[in-house]
Design a protein around this motif. Sequence first.
Motif, PDB file in Angstrom:
ATOM      1  N   GLU A 165       0.902  -1.275   0.037  1.00 17.71           N
ATOM      2  CA  GLU A 165       0.441  -0.143   0.133  1.00 17.71           C
ATOM      3  C   GLU A 165       0.439   1.242  -0.200  1.00 17.71           C
ATOM      4  OE1 GLU A 165      -2.650  -0.160   3.643  1.00 17.71           O
ATOM      5  OE2 GLU A 165      -4.015  -1.962   2.884  1.00 17.71           O
ATOM      6  N   LEU A 166       1.644   1.146  -0.828  1.00 21.41           N
ATOM      7  CA  LEU A 166       2.531   2.393  -1.018  1.00 21.41           C
ATOM      8  C   LEU A 166       2.234   3.796  -1.247  1.00 21.41           C
ATOM      9  CD1 LEU A 166       5.426   3.826  -1.614  1.00 21.41           C
ATOM     10  CD2 LEU A 166       5.523   3.075  -3.437  1.00 21.41           C
ATOM     11  N   ILE A 167       0.750   3.711  -2.320  1.00 17.29           N
ATOM     12  CA  ILE A 167      -0.311   5.147  -2.867  1.00 17.29           C
ATOM     13  C   ILE A 167      -0.627   5.675  -1.134  1.00 17.29           C
ATOM     14  CG2 ILE A 167      -1.366   5.800  -4.137  1.00 17.29           C
ATOM     15  CD1 ILE A 167      -0.735   4.416  -6.258  1.00 17.29           C
ATOM     16  N   PRO A 168      -1.317   5.309  -0.438  1.00 16.99           N
ATOM     17  CA  PRO A 168      -2.107   5.216   0.689  1.00 16.99           C
ATOM     18  C   PRO A 168      -0.762   6.205   1.966  1.00 16.99           C
ATOM     19  CG  PRO A 168      -3.076   2.941   0.133  1.00 16.99           C
ATOM     20  CD  PRO A 168      -1.836   3.548  -0.992  1.00 16.99           C
ATOM     21  N   HIS A 169       0.164   5.721   1.839  1.00 14.71           N
ATOM     22  CA  HIS A 169       1.445   6.038   2.450  1.00 14.71           C
ATOM     23  C   HIS A 169       1.492   6.950   1.879  1.00 14.71           C
ATOM     24  CE1 HIS A 169       2.244   2.798   5.890  1.00 14.71           C
ATOM     25  NE2 HIS A 169       1.827   2.258   5.128  1.00 14.71           N
ATOM     26  N   LEU A 170       2.212   7.170   0.626  1.00 14.78           N
ATOM     27  CA  LEU A 170       2.640   8.838   0.043  1.00 14.78           C
ATOM     28  C   LEU A 170       0.972  10.294   0.658  1.00 14.78           C
ATOM     29  CD1 LEU A 170       3.983   7.960  -3.127  1.00 14.78           C
ATOM     30  CD2 LEU A 170       4.927   8.247  -0.679  1.00 14.78           C
ATOM     31  N   ARG A 171      -0.169   9.395   0.115  1.00 16.76           N
ATOM     32  CA  ARG A 171      -1.051  10.527   0.904  1.00 16.76           C
ATOM     33  C   ARG A 171      -1.133  10.752   1.494  1.00 16.76           C
ATOM     34  NH1 ARG A 171      -5.733   7.207  -3.042  1.00 16.76           N
ATOM     35  NH2 ARG A 171      -4.825   7.661  -4.601  1.00 16.76           N
ATOM     36  N   SER A 172      -1.006   9.793   2.987  1.00 11.85           N
ATOM     37  CA  SER A 172      -0.901  10.524   4.729  1.00 11.85           C
ATOM     38  C   SER A 172       0.452  11.272   4.612  1.00 11.85           C
ATOM     39  CB  SER A 172      -0.807   8.465   5.325  1.00 11.85           C
ATOM     40  OG  SER A 172      -2.010   8.027   4.948  1.00 11.85           O
ATOM     41  N   MET A 173       1.657  11.103   4.263  1.00 15.68           N
ATOM     42  CA  MET A 173       2.504  12.078   4.539  1.00 15.68           C
ATOM     43  C   MET A 173       2.125  13.502   3.763  1.00 15.68           C
ATOM     44  SD  MET A 173       6.286   9.931   3.868  1.00 15.68           S
ATOM     45  CE  MET A 173       7.252  10.953   4.334  1.00 15.68           C
ATOM     46  N   LYS A 174       1.686  13.014   2.994  1.00 14.32           N
ATOM     47  CA  LYS A 174       1.646  14.659   1.995  1.00 14.32           C
ATOM     48  C   LYS A 174       0.332  15.001   2.993  1.00 14.32           C
ATOM     49  CE  LYS A 174      -1.687  16.430  -0.991  1.00 14.32           C
ATOM     50  NZ  LYS A 174      -3.046  16.831  -1.519  1.00 14.32           N
ATOM     51  N   HIS A 175      -0.355  14.943   3.635  1.00 11.70           N
ATOM     52  CA  HIS A 175      -1.745  15.853   4.843  1.00 11.70           C
ATOM     53  C   HIS A 175      -0.376  15.818   5.838  1.00 11.70           C
ATOM     54  CE1 HIS A 175      -4.820  12.974   2.820  1.00 11.70           C
ATOM     55  NE2 HIS A 175      -5.086  13.499   1.751  1.00 11.70           N
ATOM     56  N   PHE A 176       0.145  15.028   6.298  1.00  8.26           N
ATOM     57  CA  PHE A 176       0.448  15.122   7.304  1.00  8.26           C
ATOM     58  C   PHE A 176       1.626  16.463   7.337  1.00  8.26           C
ATOM     59  CE2 PHE A 176      -0.593  11.172   8.661  1.00  8.26           C
ATOM     60  CZ  PHE A 176      -1.882  11.380   9.905  1.00  8.26           C
ATOM     61  N   PHE A 177       2.658  16.353   6.261  1.00  5.94           N
ATOM     62  CA  PHE A 177       3.681  17.561   5.853  1.00  5.94           C
ATOM     63  C   PHE A 177       3.466  18.539   4.916  1.00  5.94           C
ATOM     64  CE2 PHE A 177       5.474  13.482   6.918  1.00  5.94           C
ATOM     65  CZ  PHE A 177       7.091  13.874   7.875  1.00  5.94           C
ATOM     66  N   PHE A 178       2.576  18.366   3.983  1.00  2.00           N
ATOM     67  CA  PHE A 178       1.636  19.606   4.115  1.00  2.00           C
ATOM     68  C   PHE A 178       0.894  20.363   4.141  1.00  2.00           C
ATOM     69  CE2 PHE A 178       3.556  17.465  -0.976  1.00  2.00           C
ATOM     70  CZ  PHE A 178       4.882  17.692  -0.220  1.00  2.00           C
ATOM     71  N   LEU A 179       1.073  19.870   5.701  1.00  2.00           N
ATOM     72  CA  LEU A 179      -0.417  20.701   5.879  1.00  2.00           C
ATOM     73  C   LEU A 179      -1.996  20.200   5.535  1.00  2.00           C
ATOM     74  CD1 LEU A 179       1.935  23.575   7.580  1.00  2.00           C
ATOM     75  CD2 LEU A 179       1.852  21.136   8.519  1.00  2.00           C
ATOM     76  N   ASP A 180      -1.814  19.559   4.896  1.00  2.00           N
ATOM     77  CA  ASP A 180      -3.676  19.651   4.365  1.00  2.00           C
ATOM     78  C   ASP A 180      -4.921  19.852   5.151  1.00  2.00           C
ATOM     79  OD1 ASP A 180      -2.355  20.066   2.681  1.00  2.00           O
ATOM     80  OD2 ASP A 180      -3.097  17.815   1.400  1.00  2.00           O
ATOM     81  N   GLN A 181      -4.266  18.265   6.435  1.00  2.00           N
ATOM     82  CA  GLN A 181      -5.198  19.006   7.658  1.00  2.00           C
ATOM     83  C   GLN A 181      -4.920  20.085   8.182  1.00  2.00           C
ATOM     84  OE1 GLN A 181      -4.465  14.140   8.478  1.00  2.00           O
ATOM     85  NE2 GLN A 181      -5.788  14.106   6.708  1.00  2.00           N
ATOM     86  N   SER A 182      -4.699  21.364   8.197  1.00  4.82           N
ATOM     87  CA  SER A 182      -4.216  22.447   8.753  1.00  4.82           C
ATOM     88  C   SER A 182      -4.975  22.104  10.540  1.00  4.82           C
ATOM     89  CB  SER A 182      -4.185  23.690   8.358  1.00  4.82           C
ATOM     90  OG  SER A 182      -5.703  23.530   7.602  1.00  4.82           O
ATOM     91  N   ASP A 183      -5.832  21.710  10.597  1.00  5.02           N
ATOM     92  CA  ASP A 183      -7.121  21.746  11.612  1.00  5.02           C
ATOM     93  C   ASP A 183      -6.277  21.073  13.416  1.00  5.02           C
ATOM     94  OD1 ASP A 183      -7.038  19.215  10.623  1.00  5.02           O
ATOM     95  OD2 ASP A 183      -9.830  19.387  11.911  1.00  5.02           O
ATOM     96  N   PHE A 184      -5.349  19.620  12.692  1.00  4.80           N
ATOM     97  CA  PHE A 184      -4.625  18.813  13.599  1.00  4.80           C
ATOM     98  C   PHE A 184      -3.013  19.806  14.381  1.00  4.80           C
ATOM     99  CE2 PHE A 184      -1.990  17.606  10.633  1.00  4.80           C
ATOM    100  CZ  PHE A 184      -0.314  16.970  11.641  1.00  4.80           C
ATOM    101  N   VAL A 185      -2.912  20.571  13.198  1.00  5.37           N
ATOM    102  CA  VAL A 185      -1.799  21.101  13.129  1.00  5.37           C
ATOM    103  C   VAL A 185      -1.985  22.621  13.563  1.00  5.37           C
ATOM    104  CG1 VAL A 185       0.008  22.949  12.019  1.00  5.37           C
ATOM    105  CG2 VAL A 185      -0.720  20.868  10.912  1.00  5.37           C
ATOM    106  N   THR A 186      -2.765  23.381  13.719  1.00  5.93           N
ATOM    107  CA  THR A 186      -3.145  24.620  14.395  1.00  5.93           C
ATOM    108  C   THR A 186      -3.648  23.522  16.316  1.00  5.93           C
ATOM    109  OG1 THR A 186      -4.454  25.059  12.691  1.00  5.93           O
ATOM    110  CG2 THR A 186      -4.835  26.341  15.016  1.00  5.93           C
ATOM    111  N   ASN A 187      -4.575  22.890  16.113  1.00  8.26           N
ATOM    112  CA  ASN A 187      -4.613  22.416  18.225  1.00  8.26           C
ATOM    113  C   ASN A 187      -3.428  21.653  18.400  1.00  8.26           C
ATOM    114  OD1 ASN A 187      -6.539  21.630  19.524  1.00  8.26           O
ATOM    115  ND2 ASN A 187      -6.973  19.549  18.886  1.00  8.26           N
ATOM    116  N   PHE A 188      -2.480  21.097  17.702  1.00  6.20           N
ATOM    117  CA  PHE A 188      -1.478  21.257  18.247  1.00  6.20           C
ATOM    118  C   PHE A 188      -0.494  22.183  18.359  1.00  6.20           C
ATOM    119  CE2 PHE A 188       3.130  20.463  17.641  1.00  6.20           C
ATOM    120  CZ  PHE A 188       3.566  19.199  18.095  1.00  6.20           C
ATOM    121  N   LEU A 189      -0.929  22.992  17.581  1.00 14.47           N
ATOM    122  CA  LEU A 189       0.357  24.800  18.056  1.00 14.47           C
ATOM    123  C   LEU A 189      -0.133  25.198  19.200  1.00 14.47           C
ATOM    124  CD1 LEU A 189       0.847  26.023  14.555  1.00 14.47           C
ATOM    125  CD2 LEU A 189       2.175  24.950  15.994  1.00 14.47           C
ATOM    126  N   ASP A 190      -1.402  24.817  19.645  1.00 16.84           N
ATOM    127  CA  ASP A 190      -2.142  25.079  20.758  1.00 16.84           C
ATOM    128  C   ASP A 190      -2.103  25.147  21.844  1.00 16.84           C
ATOM    129  OD1 ASP A 190      -3.195  27.580  19.182  1.00 16.84           O
ATOM    130  OD2 ASP A 190      -4.879  26.381  18.471  1.00 16.84           O
TER     131      ASP A 190
END
Length: 927
Positions: free
Chosen positions: A579-604
């Motif tokens: 499942e290489l492609i799902p792994h790459l998609r997860s990395m894109k979401h986490f590292f490229f801040l697509d899911q910025s709500d979790f990043v904002t929550n973490f920074l707070d």
Amino acid sequence: MSSSRIPSGSTIPFTPKPRKRTSSSRLGFTDKELREFAGTLASVRKVRPGAILEELEQSGEGSQLLGRQDGPSRTVRTDPAQRPSSGRTSDRLPQPPRPSSSSSRHRERDKEPARPSSSSSSRPPILVASSSRPSEASEAQSWKTRNSKLPERHAEPESIPVVVPDLMGGDEEEQASRLLDGVPLEVQEAWICEDLLFVLQGVEGSLIRYDDGYDPLDEDQRSRGARWKIDSSLDSSLLSLVERLLPLASFFTAVEASMESRNIPEYGMVGHALISGIRAMLKEYRVLTAQLESLFLSSPTFTLQTLYFHLHPTLHTMSLLASLCLSLENEESGPDGSDVSDDDDGLGGMAEELGLGGAGLKGLMKNLKAQEGLIGGGGPVVGGEVLGIICEREATMSGDPTASTLHSTLLLHAAQPYCNMLVKWISTGYLSDPFDEFMVKESGHITKGVLESDYTDEYWERRYTLRDGSSLTSTKGSAAKAAPSLSAAVPPPRSGTGRLPGGACIPAFLQPWKHKILLAGKYLNVIKECGIEVRKPGEVDEDKEGMVVINEPKFYKRIEEAYIYANRTLLKLMIEEQELIPHLRSMKHFFFLDQSDFVTNFLDLAASELRKPAKGASLVKLQSLLDLAVRNPASSSSNDPYKDDLKVVLQSQGLYDWLLKIVSKSGSLTEDGELDFAIGEGHEEDVASKKSEKERALLAIDALAFDYSVKFPLSLVISRKTITRYQLIFRFLLHLHHLESALSAMWLEQKTPQWRTHCGNEDMEKWKMRIFSLRARMLAFVRQVLAFATGEVLEPNWRALEGKMAKVQTVDQLLRDHVDFLDTCLKQCMLTTSKLLEIYAKLMKTISVFVSYQTSLNTALSKFLADPAAESDLVKASLRWTALSKFEINFNHHTKLHLDAVTYNAGSENVALLALVTRLHQTTLRI
């Protein structure tokens, strides 16, 4: 000289006529007697001389005719016990005893005492005549009558003047120098033919000896072929033909010497296979000489020209073999064409005087220099270099059919071990190369475990490499001119030729296929590491046709099929099972801040911890807060199946300091080897750098980064280098997010009544308005850069990557597409160009310092509102305006430089920056 009378219907090979002699040299022989002697000698080729001598001795006539001792009764006899044991000479003229080898001859020459000059065994029998014998003509006629069964020879010239010297006395050297004086031309021809049959096998004859300056015990001289010396009394009409045939003997001895010297294990399997092919050719040569010997013994019409006619084609073939062997020897010699001198003991020739001398020390120094690459650039010629030399010679001599056939035959023999290694490698992934002959090298100390333990090493790139140091990435664009990758220890090239030694030399016919050969075996080894069965070395189908032609389209097709099979198997394993492609998609979401709500929550959640210095922040606490933010049900990241693979790390350097150091050292971030420096420097303290001003402590927010853990074989695609690229982009986006949040918080704070209420002081109101304007411009700039990076760089490039992955056919193409995607994102985000990065870093630092200055601004305003009269002092007002002016001047200056640099790069190197130029122009006009 009278003309020859030849019977009608008979043929005679061309033999130059002897020079005319005076009648006084006949020593009393009549023309009739001389014709009888010549006819008798011609019959020797059909009848054994020993039988004739026995018959003559029994009749009492042979002793009177063939020779005399010390006067009229002297007779020259041949001792049968001292005749050569070879079958060639048992039926020919008796010869002096020949040693079994050249070396034994030289040893016997030193040990044996000088032989008496009167010994008949040291000379062939020679017709000796004297005028004191009145009955010679009748005796000769009686001999001919008694031996009428001998085959008749063609008619000879009417008169053959002969000068027969007395060889029974005087010095042996003097006798040898005039051994053929007075001997008839036909006897000389028979004698020299017999000698040549010995010499063509590398053995000295009676008339043809080793040259005085040639030592058969000297390996260097033997490798260049024996040098010969012909008896000076040989008739000049025969000498030219003999001199044309002697190079064949020299070539033969050179080839044999080369075969002997290379018949040791250190020359590898390819070298031994080449020797086997040469040995097969020499066997044909020996068969030819044996047939010529048989013809010489059986045919009365055999002449020196007959010998030359049959051996002339072989002369060219043997010269090609000798030239090939010599070229192999020259490759192993030093830069001046000779091996390291034996006198070179490493101590300036003083080793023996110091008590350290001896052959052992010299041999040790020679081996050490050979290992260091000082001798010929890399030791003996083995493996691929042998095939490379043969291919080069074949291409150079392609216009010569004989040379082309010879080299193709030798290449076929020599390539069989190399072919077996290649087939096992591409079919099973098994590499058996005990003599370092194959193009692929294995680093056994690198295993799949180092992908987790060693941050800078990679199984995929360094476990199996090409010995010439080339890689797929180094063959593209300008990188092709770069130095070979450090992943392969490339030996220095040979002196003079520039050819890589040993297995590092890849034959020309395999150069276009070397990367597929490497990858085919790599893929199979990865599959075996995953526990999937592949064929074992013993299960490889042996070629039923015998030897395999390695440089033909059929074999190339075999390489292509093996590569396609291994590639498809591994690609299916990675995409479908791992499942290489799902792994790459997860990395894109986490590292490229697509899911910025979790990043904002973490920074707070981690705000207080992130404001601490990086060395004082708790990594465990940050990891717990990250897990809490990611698993929050209100966050979109809670449904991600690979959220547990996300980890928090703290880098030792700030992003822009790190990138500037990399770019200033290598000039770029996307070339081979430069990211290695980035990886190493990003996780080590730079204690060597000295700065005039003390650096402020690195905050945890500036050192924060994410890491991602994957298992083998996905770690080949999501490797340490690719994760480093993801981290660079993440830290760039996180910094922008942090500045946007800080400027937004600053805006919220400046909406309080103390900032919005008119204080009644125009100067203070202007000061506040300038602060509002500067904050708004900074926030607009940050938002435009962030929107450009996420909306016009990362997202379009990701969609392009997904399209490529849907059509990918090879694992190598998948790896290249993934790395190209990350490099493109880095470049378009302005993180790889030194000029843009330097200006951008200063601009970001100005904004960061301005945000951190918010507390000072609040303090100044509070003091003014508490005591307007005191704070209206010109000195305090000047201090407030000076600090603000510095921020404005720095921001305006760097904003203009940044816009100019982006505009320039957009028009010359990075077209994608045109969108950022448009955004920045619109922001400037709007503000």
